[in-house]
Design a protein around this motif. Sequence first.
Motif, PDB file in Angstrom:
ATOM      1  N   ALA A 163     -18.508  12.264  -7.130  1.00  0.00           N
ATOM      2  CA  ALA A 163     -17.835  11.371  -6.182  1.00  0.00           C
ATOM      3  C   ALA A 163     -17.048  10.305  -6.928  1.00  0.00           C
ATOM      4  O   ALA A 163     -15.926   9.957  -6.532  1.00  0.00           O
ATOM      5  CB  ALA A 163     -18.859  10.734  -5.245  1.00  0.00           C
ATOM      6  N   TRP A 164     -17.605   9.761  -8.007  1.00  0.00           N
ATOM      7  CA  TRP A 164     -16.912   8.731  -8.783  1.00  0.00           C
ATOM      8  C   TRP A 164     -15.640   9.309  -9.409  1.00  0.00           C
ATOM      9  O   TRP A 164     -14.581   8.684  -9.382  1.00  0.00           O
ATOM     10  CB  TRP A 164     -17.830   8.154  -9.862  1.00  0.00           C
ATOM     11  CG  TRP A 164     -17.162   7.073 -10.644  1.00  0.00           C
ATOM     12  CD1 TRP A 164     -16.630   7.169 -11.904  1.00  0.00           C
ATOM     13  CD2 TRP A 164     -16.892   5.736 -10.207  1.00  0.00           C
ATOM     14  NE1 TRP A 164     -16.076   5.977 -12.280  1.00  0.00           N
ATOM     15  CE2 TRP A 164     -16.221   5.077 -11.250  1.00  0.00           C
ATOM     16  CE3 TRP A 164     -17.173   5.050  -9.039  1.00  0.00           C
ATOM     17  CZ2 TRP A 164     -15.820   3.760 -11.164  1.00  0.00           C
ATOM     18  CZ3 TRP A 164     -16.773   3.719  -8.951  1.00  0.00           C
ATOM     19  CH2 TRP A 164     -16.100   3.096  -9.999  1.00  0.00           C
ATOM     20  N   THR A 165     -15.728  10.516  -9.949  1.00  0.00           N
ATOM     21  CA  THR A 165     -14.569  11.160 -10.546  1.00  0.00           C
ATOM     22  C   THR A 165     -13.466  11.372  -9.512  1.00  0.00           C
ATOM     23  O   THR A 165     -12.296  11.102  -9.777  1.00  0.00           O
ATOM     24  CB  THR A 165     -14.966  12.500 -11.198  1.00  0.00           C
ATOM     25  OG1 THR A 165     -15.926  12.234 -12.227  1.00  0.00           O
ATOM     26  CG2 THR A 165     -13.774  13.216 -11.801  1.00  0.00           C
ATOM     27  N   ALA A 166     -13.843  11.822  -8.323  1.00  0.00           N
ATOM     28  CA  ALA A 166     -12.865  12.008  -7.251  1.00  0.00           C
ATOM     29  C   ALA A 166     -12.214  10.688  -6.859  1.00  0.00           C
ATOM     30  O   ALA A 166     -11.000  10.625  -6.634  1.00  0.00           O
ATOM     31  CB  ALA A 166     -13.532  12.658  -6.039  1.00  0.00           C
ATOM     32  N   PHE A 167     -12.997   9.628  -6.807  1.00  0.00           N
ATOM     33  CA  PHE A 167     -12.483   8.288  -6.482  1.00  0.00           C
ATOM     34  C   PHE A 167     -11.459   7.835  -7.530  1.00  0.00           C
ATOM     35  O   PHE A 167     -10.361   7.391  -7.184  1.00  0.00           O
ATOM     36  CB  PHE A 167     -13.658   7.305  -6.395  1.00  0.00           C
ATOM     37  CG  PHE A 167     -13.252   5.874  -6.252  1.00  0.00           C
ATOM     38  CD1 PHE A 167     -12.681   5.410  -5.082  1.00  0.00           C
ATOM     39  CD2 PHE A 167     -13.457   4.984  -7.289  1.00  0.00           C
ATOM     40  CE1 PHE A 167     -12.309   4.076  -4.942  1.00  0.00           C
ATOM     41  CE2 PHE A 167     -13.098   3.652  -7.165  1.00  0.00           C
ATOM     42  CZ  PHE A 167     -12.525   3.197  -5.978  1.00  0.00           C
ATOM     43  N   VAL A 168     -11.803   7.958  -8.787  1.00  0.00           N
ATOM     44  CA  VAL A 168     -10.905   7.534  -9.872  1.00  0.00           C
ATOM     45  C   VAL A 168      -9.625   8.373  -9.870  1.00  0.00           C
ATOM     46  O   VAL A 168      -8.525   7.840 -10.015  1.00  0.00           O
ATOM     47  CB  VAL A 168     -11.621   7.595 -11.238  1.00  0.00           C
ATOM     48  CG1 VAL A 168     -10.642   7.388 -12.391  1.00  0.00           C
ATOM     49  CG2 VAL A 168     -12.740   6.569 -11.283  1.00  0.00           C
ATOM     50  N   GLU A 169      -9.760   9.668  -9.664  1.00  0.00           N
ATOM     51  CA  GLU A 169      -8.574  10.543  -9.627  1.00  0.00           C
ATOM     52  C   GLU A 169      -7.660  10.175  -8.460  1.00  0.00           C
ATOM     53  O   GLU A 169      -6.438  10.197  -8.589  1.00  0.00           O
ATOM     54  CB  GLU A 169      -8.991  12.016  -9.556  1.00  0.00           C
ATOM     55  CG  GLU A 169      -9.667  12.510 -10.811  1.00  0.00           C
ATOM     56  CD  GLU A 169      -8.782  12.380 -12.062  1.00  0.00           C
ATOM     57  OE1 GLU A 169      -7.575  12.638 -11.982  1.00  0.00           O
ATOM     58  OE2 GLU A 169      -9.317  11.993 -13.117  1.00  0.00           O
ATOM     59  N   ALA A 170      -8.241   9.820  -7.317  1.00  0.00           N
ATOM     60  CA  ALA A 170      -7.435   9.408  -6.155  1.00  0.00           C
ATOM     61  C   ALA A 170      -6.690   8.110  -6.464  1.00  0.00           C
ATOM     62  O   ALA A 170      -5.531   7.956  -6.069  1.00  0.00           O
ATOM     63  CB  ALA A 170      -8.336   9.244  -4.928  1.00  0.00           C
TER      64      ALA A 170
END
Length: 82
Positions: free
Chosen positions: A71-78
């Motif tokens: 979830a953190w990776t998806a947040f940063v990528e967004a």
Amino acid sequence: MTAWRKSSYSGANGGNCVEATVLGAAQWRKSSHSGHDAGDCIEIAPDIPDFVPVRDSKHPQGPILTFQAQAWTAFVEALKAD
């Protein structure tokens, strides 16, 4: 390296237990977007498997939020996509 500790209430077969880690020994990393005045920034402890602890760098003794690494990776990528 993060040291996980099994609850003393765990049964011999490992059931009904909780593992915890002491984040005080975590290696915290401040956001690269942090300004010289240290305002509005967060710190993460990236070396914990499966989770990313996040805290306010102005209040390091305050609460810590934890996110699943995915979830953190998806947040940063967004954020990077904007």
